[in-house]
Design a protein around this motif. Structure first.
Motif, PDB file in Angstrom:
ATOM      1  N   GLY A  35       4.164  11.556   0.924  1.00 46.89           N
ATOM      2  CA  GLY A  35       4.595  10.591   1.929  1.00 46.89           C
ATOM      3  C   GLY A  35       3.483  10.243   2.906  1.00 46.89           C
ATOM      4  N   THR A  36       2.779  11.261   3.415  1.00 44.44           N
ATOM      5  CA  THR A  36       1.660  11.019   4.327  1.00 44.44           C
ATOM      6  C   THR A  36       0.550  10.264   3.630  1.00 44.44           C
ATOM      7  N   PHE A  37       0.275  10.621   2.374  1.00 46.12           N
ATOM      8  CA  PHE A  37      -0.746   9.934   1.591  1.00 46.12           C
ATOM      9  C   PHE A  37      -0.394   8.454   1.458  1.00 46.12           C
ATOM     10  N   ALA A  38       0.873   8.152   1.169  1.00 46.65           N
ATOM     11  CA  ALA A  38       1.305   6.766   1.006  1.00 46.65           C
ATOM     12  C   ALA A  38       1.146   5.985   2.309  1.00 46.65           C
ATOM     13  N   LEU A  39       1.486   6.629   3.439  1.00 44.24           N
ATOM     14  CA  LEU A  39       1.332   5.964   4.737  1.00 44.24           C
ATOM     15  C   LEU A  39      -0.138   5.678   5.031  1.00 44.24           C
ATOM     16  N   PHE A  40      -1.000   6.648   4.747  1.00 45.09           N
ATOM     17  CA  PHE A  40      -2.428   6.455   4.978  1.00 45.09           C
ATOM     18  C   PHE A  40      -2.957   5.327   4.107  1.00 45.09           C
ATOM     19  N   LEU A  41      -2.521   5.286   2.849  1.00 41.29           N
ATOM     20  CA  LEU A  41      -2.974   4.233   1.947  1.00 41.29           C
ATOM     21  C   LEU A  41      -2.478   2.868   2.428  1.00 41.29           C
ATOM     22  N   GLY A  42      -1.251   2.826   2.943  1.00 37.94           N
ATOM     23  CA  GLY A  42      -0.731   1.574   3.478  1.00 37.94           C
ATOM     24  C   GLY A  42      -1.553   1.068   4.644  1.00 37.94           C
ATOM     25  N   VAL A  43      -1.935   1.981   5.553  1.00 39.13           N
ATOM     26  CA  VAL A  43      -2.774   1.593   6.686  1.00 39.13           C
ATOM     27  C   VAL A  43      -4.130   1.090   6.191  1.00 39.13           C
ATOM     28  N   ALA A  44      -4.713   1.767   5.206  1.00 39.11           N
ATOM     29  CA  ALA A  44      -6.005   1.347   4.666  1.00 39.11           C
ATOM     30  C   ALA A  44      -5.921  -0.038   4.043  1.00 39.11           C
ATOM     31  N   GLY A  48       0.811  -1.214   0.000  1.00 39.56           N
ATOM     32  CA  GLY A  48       0.000   0.000   0.000  1.00 39.56           C
ATOM     33  C   GLY A  48       0.840   1.256   0.000  1.00 39.56           C
ATOM     34  N   VAL A  49       1.914   1.265   0.803  1.00 33.41           N
ATOM     35  CA  VAL A  49       2.806   2.423   0.823  1.00 33.41           C
ATOM     36  C   VAL A  49       3.467   2.603  -0.532  1.00 33.41           C
ATOM     37  N   VAL A  70      -4.203  -4.805  -5.212  1.00 32.65           N
ATOM     38  CA  VAL A  70      -3.148  -4.742  -4.187  1.00 32.65           C
ATOM     39  C   VAL A  70      -3.717  -5.118  -2.820  1.00 32.65           C
ATOM     40  N   ALA A  71      -4.904  -4.587  -2.507  1.00 31.89           N
ATOM     41  CA  ALA A  71      -5.516  -4.863  -1.208  1.00 31.89           C
ATOM     42  C   ALA A  71      -5.840  -6.344  -1.056  1.00 31.89           C
ATOM     43  N   ILE A  72      -6.443  -6.924  -2.084  1.00 29.36           N
ATOM     44  CA  ILE A  72      -6.858  -8.326  -2.004  1.00 29.36           C
ATOM     45  C   ILE A  72      -5.648  -9.254  -1.974  1.00 29.36           C
ATOM     46  N   VAL A  73      -4.736  -9.080  -2.921  1.00 29.73           N
ATOM     47  CA  VAL A  73      -3.576  -9.965  -3.011  1.00 29.73           C
ATOM     48  C   VAL A  73      -2.682  -9.824  -1.781  1.00 29.73           C
TER      49      VAL A  73
END
Length: 446
Positions: free
Chosen positions: A144-153, A125-126, A346-349
């Motif tokens: 960078g913050t957007f990537a971290l948030f997406l990684g958490v999601a 996600g990141v 990405v989320a599913i796999v």
């Protein structure tokens, strides 16, 4: 004497009452329809916002949409406040259901599955956050913050959806059901932790000092909750339980959850984490409770009305308001659509493969590992909360928010059929049969 505080304007109150009534009515109808189709009620409740929001009603009947969602921010904030109150209590009630004793018993396998199911989708996600087109970012959000948030999601899971799915399918007594809950509990706890850190980074910037301070605050809050909060919560619930009915315990639990949320919010962290920790403390008080000589009295039974109101009224309002912010017309942009499809994959796999690898590393069979992956893949309410937080903080755009909420819906829909198929390949053991008998006497823990 000072002038009295002004009250709500009559028209504002009328619109608010009609808004909440409409949201609840449609959420109930669509939730029941989803349940009849074998889907989680969450799906129908989220679709309430899609039907009444800019995606459908806004496109087909702009005049009616302007009445449901008026341009006046103050009017919408009234419904938002009810939704935020509901989601805090929902997270708190989820914490109450956290079985820490089971987590200790099945901890090693659960942690392996959870960590693998967390780290792989988090990393993917990141990485995806740094690759998606700029159309998914807001003007003020940092990449960078957007990537971290997406990684958490991408890495979160959802205990409420997992528990409801396992209960509906009669799988709570199976070993896989127990392991899925154990791993999901770890995921939930780590998910709220990561959300708090990333939320703090979104408001103060991604600086080592700020993030370190956030981690220190979080650790300090958890230690204080265990050392001071745990005995205090037990004492409060014991005192409230002396009343002739369960009302005072409900009130005390709501106050404890809201105070926990207020504490973490005051420290610059996510209020949801404080609500979750407060719920865990209430759940531990329930587990350590001595038998009550009065028939039908216990912390769990006293809190039953609270769970009913939260799950049947307040949570659907939050889910509907979350859906109101979805705008499926954003997917008409080819870049957004392709990015959305890529993020869904990405989320599913990432989640499925991570949980599968963790299960296989714990020497579970192929079919058991598939079942664990399917259960852990359900994002549900937790991902919606993450998306809502990102939207509120200005990290996620409406387009990205829509994509993330759609991921929550799709992954929640995928779980039941894959679980049903894979668990049909797994033999029922004697221990599971004994557990089924015990569950039938105790009632479903979900």
């Amino acid at each position: 004497m000072s002038s009295p505080l002004p009250g709500l304007a009559p028209h504002t109150l009328l619109v608010f009452l009609l808004q909440v009534s409409l949201l609840l009515m449609v959420a109930l109808a669509l939730g029941r329809l989803a349940t009849r189709l074998g889907l989680p009620a969450l799906v129908g409740e989220l679709l309430t916002g899609v039907v009444l929001g800019p995606s459908l009603l806004g496109a087909l009947a702009p005049g009616a949409f302007a009445w449901v969602l008026p341009a006046d921010a103050g009017q919408l904030h009234l419904v938002d406040a009810v939704g935020q109150f509901g989601v805090l209590l929902l997270v708190g009630v989820t914490g109450v259901q956290l079985d820490t004793a089971m987590l200790r018993t099945r901890g090693v396998t659960g942690v392996k599955v959870s960590l693998a199911g967390l780290l792989l989708p988090l990393a993917l996600g990141v990485a995806a956050g740094f690759l998606v087109p700029a159309a998914l970012l807001t003007e003020t959000s940092d990449r960078g913050t957007f990537a971290l948030f997406l990684g958490v999601a991408m890495c979160v899971t959802a205990i409420p959806v997992i528990a409801k799915t396992l209960s509906d399918m009669g799988l709570l007594h199976r070993d896989i059901g127990q392991l899925t809950l154990a791993a999901g509990m770890v995921d939930d706890a780590v998910g709220w932790f990561l959300l708090s850190v990333v939320s703090a980074a979104a408001t103060t910037g991604v600086r080592a000092g700020a993030v370190t301070l956030s981690v220190v605050y979080l650790i300090g809050f958890v230690v204080a909750a265990l050392v001071i909060g745990r005995p205090l919560v037990r004492r409060v619930l014991d005192l409230a339980g002396r009343a002739g009915d369960g009302g005072p315990r409900v009130t005390a639990s709501v106050v404890l959850i809201l105070l926990g949320a207020a504490a973490t919010h005051a420290m610059g962290m996510e209020a949801l984490f404080g609500a979750f920790v407060a719920g865990i403390l209430i759940g531990q008080a329930r587990a350590a409770e001595k038998p009550d000589p009065r028939p039908g009295r216990s912390i769990w039974r006293d809190l039953s009305p609270l769970r009913t109101i939260v799950l049947s009224v307040l949570a659907p309002i939050f889910m509907a308001t979350a859906g109101l912010r979805m705008d499926l017309t954003a997917l008409a942009d080819p870049k957004v659509l392709l990015a959305g499809v890529a993020l869904l994959l990405v989320a599913i796999v990432g989640k499925f493969a991570g949980a599968y690898i963790g299960a296989r590393a714990s020497r579970l069979s192929h079919w058991e590992s598939i079942a664990l992956g399917a259960g852990m893949n359900s994002r549900g309410i937790v991902e919606v909360v993450v998306a809502t937080t990102g939207l509120r903080l200005g990290v996620l755009s409406i387009a990205t928010y829509t994509v993330v909420v759609l991921i929550a819906v799709v992954t929640s829909v995928m779980g039941p059929p894959i679980l049903r198929w894979s668990m049909s390949k797994v033999r029922i053991t004697e221990r599971e049969e004994e557990r089924a008998l015990a569950f039938s006497g105790q009632g479903s823990p979900a």
